[in-house]
Design a protein around this motif. Structure first.
Motif, PDB file in Angstrom:
ATOM      1  N   LYS A 215       0.866  -0.881   0.210  1.00 40.82           N
ATOM      2  CA  LYS A 215      -0.147  -0.217   0.090  1.00 40.82           C
ATOM      3  C   LYS A 215       0.735   1.076  -0.183  1.00 40.82           C
ATOM      4  CE  LYS A 215      -3.837  -2.055   2.491  1.00 40.82           C
ATOM      5  NZ  LYS A 215      -3.975  -2.588   4.218  1.00 40.82           N
ATOM      6  N   TRP A 216       2.286   1.395   0.661  1.00 38.99           N
ATOM      7  CA  TRP A 216       2.719   2.222   1.138  1.00 38.99           C
ATOM      8  C   TRP A 216       3.325   2.368  -0.592  1.00 38.99           C
ATOM      9  CZ3 TRP A 216       8.211   2.383   0.740  1.00 38.99           C
ATOM     10  CH2 TRP A 216       8.390   3.239   0.653  1.00 38.99           C
ATOM     11  N   ALA A 217       3.913   0.968  -1.603  1.00 41.79           N
ATOM     12  CA  ALA A 217       4.559   1.474  -2.153  1.00 41.79           C
ATOM     13  C   ALA A 217       4.327   1.703  -3.993  1.00 41.79           C
ATOM     14  CB  ALA A 217       5.568   0.628  -2.396  1.00 41.79           C
ATOM     15  N   GLN A 218       2.849   1.931  -3.762  1.00 40.57           N
ATOM     16  CA  GLN A 218       1.805   2.040  -4.454  1.00 40.57           C
ATOM     17  C   GLN A 218       2.209   3.437  -5.244  1.00 40.57           C
ATOM     18  OE1 GLN A 218      -2.256   2.902  -4.715  1.00 40.57           O
ATOM     19  NE2 GLN A 218      -2.298   1.993  -2.117  1.00 40.57           N
ATOM     20  N   PRO A 219       2.691   3.166  -7.007  1.00 44.71           N
ATOM     21  CA  PRO A 219       2.596   4.802  -7.540  1.00 44.71           C
ATOM     22  C   PRO A 219       1.927   5.595  -7.135  1.00 44.71           C
ATOM     23  CG  PRO A 219       2.512   2.719  -8.675  1.00 44.71           C
ATOM     24  CD  PRO A 219       1.964   2.535  -7.431  1.00 44.71           C
ATOM     25  N   VAL A 220       2.451   7.325  -7.092  1.00 44.11           N
ATOM     26  CA  VAL A 220       0.894   7.869  -7.200  1.00 44.11           C
ATOM     27  C   VAL A 220       0.760   8.685  -8.221  1.00 44.11           C
ATOM     28  CG1 VAL A 220       2.272   9.420  -4.993  1.00 44.11           C
ATOM     29  CG2 VAL A 220       2.730   9.972  -7.516  1.00 44.11           C
ATOM     30  N   ASP A 221      -0.322   9.597  -8.552  1.00 37.83           N
ATOM     31  CA  ASP A 221      -0.671   9.506  -9.825  1.00 37.83           C
ATOM     32  C   ASP A 221      -0.239  10.968 -10.565  1.00 37.83           C
ATOM     33  OD1 ASP A 221      -1.983   9.524 -12.247  1.00 37.83           O
ATOM     34  OD2 ASP A 221      -4.171  10.223 -11.370  1.00 37.83           O
ATOM     35  N   ARG A 222       0.832  11.321 -10.963  1.00 36.93           N
ATOM     36  CA  ARG A 222       1.760  11.594 -11.528  1.00 36.93           C
ATOM     37  C   ARG A 222       2.901  11.191 -12.279  1.00 36.93           C
ATOM     38  NH1 ARG A 222       6.615  14.315 -10.242  1.00 36.93           N
ATOM     39  NH2 ARG A 222       5.802  16.549 -10.583  1.00 36.93           N
ATOM     40  N   LYS A 223       3.095  12.131 -13.367  1.00 42.86           N
ATOM     41  CA  LYS A 223       3.991  11.486 -14.682  1.00 42.86           C
ATOM     42  C   LYS A 223       5.444  12.878 -13.406  1.00 42.86           C
ATOM     43  CE  LYS A 223       1.341  11.960 -18.646  1.00 42.86           C
ATOM     44  NZ  LYS A 223       1.503  12.548 -19.888  1.00 42.86           N
ATOM     45  N   ARG A 224       6.959  11.599 -14.731  1.00 41.50           N
ATOM     46  CA  ARG A 224       8.075  12.205 -13.737  1.00 41.50           C
ATOM     47  C   ARG A 224       8.221  13.327 -14.845  1.00 41.50           C
ATOM     48  NH1 ARG A 224      13.271   7.883 -15.640  1.00 41.50           N
ATOM     49  NH2 ARG A 224      13.591   9.642 -14.528  1.00 41.50           N
ATOM     50  N   PRO A 225       8.629  14.075 -13.399  1.00 49.32           N
ATOM     51  CA  PRO A 225       9.127  14.993 -14.208  1.00 49.32           C
ATOM     52  C   PRO A 225       9.938  15.488 -15.660  1.00 49.32           C
ATOM     53  CG  PRO A 225       9.814  15.193 -12.187  1.00 49.32           C
ATOM     54  CD  PRO A 225       9.406  13.670 -12.489  1.00 49.32           C
ATOM     55  N   VAL A 226      10.033  16.331 -16.298  1.00 48.09           N
ATOM     56  CA  VAL A 226      10.389  16.467 -17.676  1.00 48.09           C
ATOM     57  C   VAL A 226      12.155  17.289 -17.169  1.00 48.09           C
ATOM     58  CG1 VAL A 226      10.745  17.655 -19.707  1.00 48.09           C
ATOM     59  CG2 VAL A 226       8.574  17.187 -18.725  1.00 48.09           C
ATOM     60  N   TYR A 227      13.079  16.881 -18.214  1.00 54.79           N
ATOM     61  CA  TYR A 227      14.077  16.534 -17.698  1.00 54.79           C
ATOM     62  C   TYR A 227      14.906  17.756 -19.331  1.00 54.79           C
ATOM     63  CZ  TYR A 227      14.094  14.064 -13.540  1.00 54.79           C
ATOM     64  OH  TYR A 227      13.041  13.315 -12.362  1.00 54.79           O
ATOM     65  N   GLY A 228      16.573  18.335 -19.377  1.00 53.10           N
ATOM     66  CA  GLY A 228      16.937  18.387 -19.696  1.00 53.10           C
ATOM     67  C   GLY A 228      16.168  20.532 -20.659  1.00 53.10           C
ATOM     68  N   ASN A 229      16.936  20.979 -21.041  1.00 51.04           N
ATOM     69  CA  ASN A 229      16.699  22.872 -21.836  1.00 51.04           C
ATOM     70  C   ASN A 229      16.093  22.854 -21.476  1.00 51.04           C
ATOM     71  OD1 ASN A 229      16.485  24.320 -23.919  1.00 51.04           O
ATOM     72  ND2 ASN A 229      18.310  24.866 -23.110  1.00 51.04           N
ATOM     73  N   ALA A 230      14.800  23.832 -21.420  1.00 52.79           N
ATOM     74  CA  ALA A 230      13.512  24.199 -20.176  1.00 52.79           C
ATOM     75  C   ALA A 230      13.218  26.183 -20.838  1.00 52.79           C
ATOM     76  CB  ALA A 230      13.047  23.665 -19.262  1.00 52.79           C
ATOM     77  N   LYS A 231      12.569  25.663 -22.141  1.00 48.59           N
ATOM     78  CA  LYS A 231      12.055  27.163 -21.241  1.00 48.59           C
ATOM     79  C   LYS A 231      11.982  28.198 -20.873  1.00 48.59           C
ATOM     80  CE  LYS A 231      10.682  26.229 -26.956  1.00 48.59           C
ATOM     81  NZ  LYS A 231       9.339  26.302 -27.657  1.00 48.59           N
ATOM     82  N   ALA A 232      11.987  29.426 -20.945  1.00 51.58           N
ATOM     83  CA  ALA A 232      11.891  29.799 -19.516  1.00 51.58           C
ATOM     84  C   ALA A 232      10.259  29.855 -19.225  1.00 51.58           C
ATOM     85  CB  ALA A 232      11.868  31.097 -19.723  1.00 51.58           C
ATOM     86  N   LEU A 233       9.488  30.004 -17.544  1.00 49.00           N
ATOM     87  CA  LEU A 233       8.242  30.400 -17.657  1.00 49.00           C
ATOM     88  C   LEU A 233       7.885  31.654 -17.456  1.00 49.00           C
ATOM     89  CD1 LEU A 233       7.968  27.686 -14.746  1.00 49.00           C
ATOM     90  CD2 LEU A 233       7.246  26.730 -17.345  1.00 49.00           C
ATOM     91  N   GLU A 234       8.522  32.598 -17.357  1.00 49.51           N
ATOM     92  CA  GLU A 234       8.369  33.783 -17.116  1.00 49.51           C
ATOM     93  C   GLU A 234       8.953  34.784 -18.224  1.00 49.51           C
ATOM     94  OE1 GLU A 234       6.705  34.741 -14.698  1.00 49.51           O
ATOM     95  OE2 GLU A 234       6.605  32.857 -13.238  1.00 49.51           O
TER      96      GLU A 234
END
Length: 238
Positions: A215-234
């Protein structure tokens, strides 16, 4: 419902009549039997194609329970890499007893995972050292096993994220016997007891810990973060 795959190399059961008498359906069968009351459970073994861990099986597994001992080296590196990626993506992994020396556990820990051991019918007392942890829900201050294989420190693992159990043995040794880790999106629990010539997995408290760990180890409902070069949010970011 949480989907569990119980993996076992299933070699002791073929070679040792003592193990076969204790676990006539195999260690994997015994573990699956008590988990199936709460979870959707399948089993997989070493000698199946791809060790029973095909892409389809892994993609439909929320938590993988792993028991191995005699044949760690026979597990293919390709399958180990696929299991590792599934853990990083969020699949839970519960590693039992001599699985400390499995390729998948050593790969995820990055250390030798070596330890001291002795087969001499030692009493084991597993002390709960994190009583608020969900893995010990319904467990008292300790679990006592009258006969088990001894594992002793130093256990060459990274410092656990959470230490849940510490074991004491009649020979005087202690051991970090319930350890949690996070790797990527996945949760890992190492649980020490379960030597093949003792009926440890018939013990109701041991069963409760493993079910709690699922029960403790079951996955959370989210995708892995995206890595690498990223565009600015602001606006104005470079």
């Amino acid at each position: 419902m949480v989907r569990v795959t119980v993996w076992n190399e299933n070699r002791h059961e073929q070679k040792n009549p003592v193990v076969r008498d204790i676990y006539p359906e195999g260690i994997h069968g015994a573990i699956a039997a008590f988990l199936q009351d709460e979870f959707e459970v399948r089993t997989a073994t070493l000698d199946e194609p791809e060790h029973g861990l095909t892409d389809e099986v892994l993609q439909s597994t929320d938590v993988l329970v792993w028991w191995g001992h005699l044949a760690h080296g026979e597990v293919s590196d390709e399958v180990v890499e696929k299991v590792k990626q599934r853990v990083l993506d969020g699949m839970g992994l519960i590693v039992l007893h001599s699985g400390h020396f499995s390729k998948i556990f050593k790969t995820l820990m990055g250390t030798s995972c070596d330890l001291k051991w002795r087969e001499a019918d030692d009493k084991e007392r597993l002390w709960v050292v994190d009583p608020s942890h969900p893995i010990v829900d319904g467990i008292g201050e300790y679990i006592e096993l009258q006969r088990e294989e001894m594992y002793g420190e130093h256990f060459d693992i990274p410092a656990p994220d959470q230490l849940v159990f510490v074991s004491w043995f009649t020979g005087g040794e202690v051991f970090r016997s319930g350890c949690t880790y996070q790797r990527g999106n996945g949760r890992i629990f190492y649980f020490r007891p379960g030597h093949e010539t003792y009926p440890t997995y018939h013990n109701k408290e041991i069963q409760r810990v493993i079910a709690n760990a699922v029960k403790w180890a079951q996955p959370v409902d989210r995708k892995r973060p995206v890595y690498g070069n990223a565009k600015a949010l602001e606006n104005g970011g470079n």
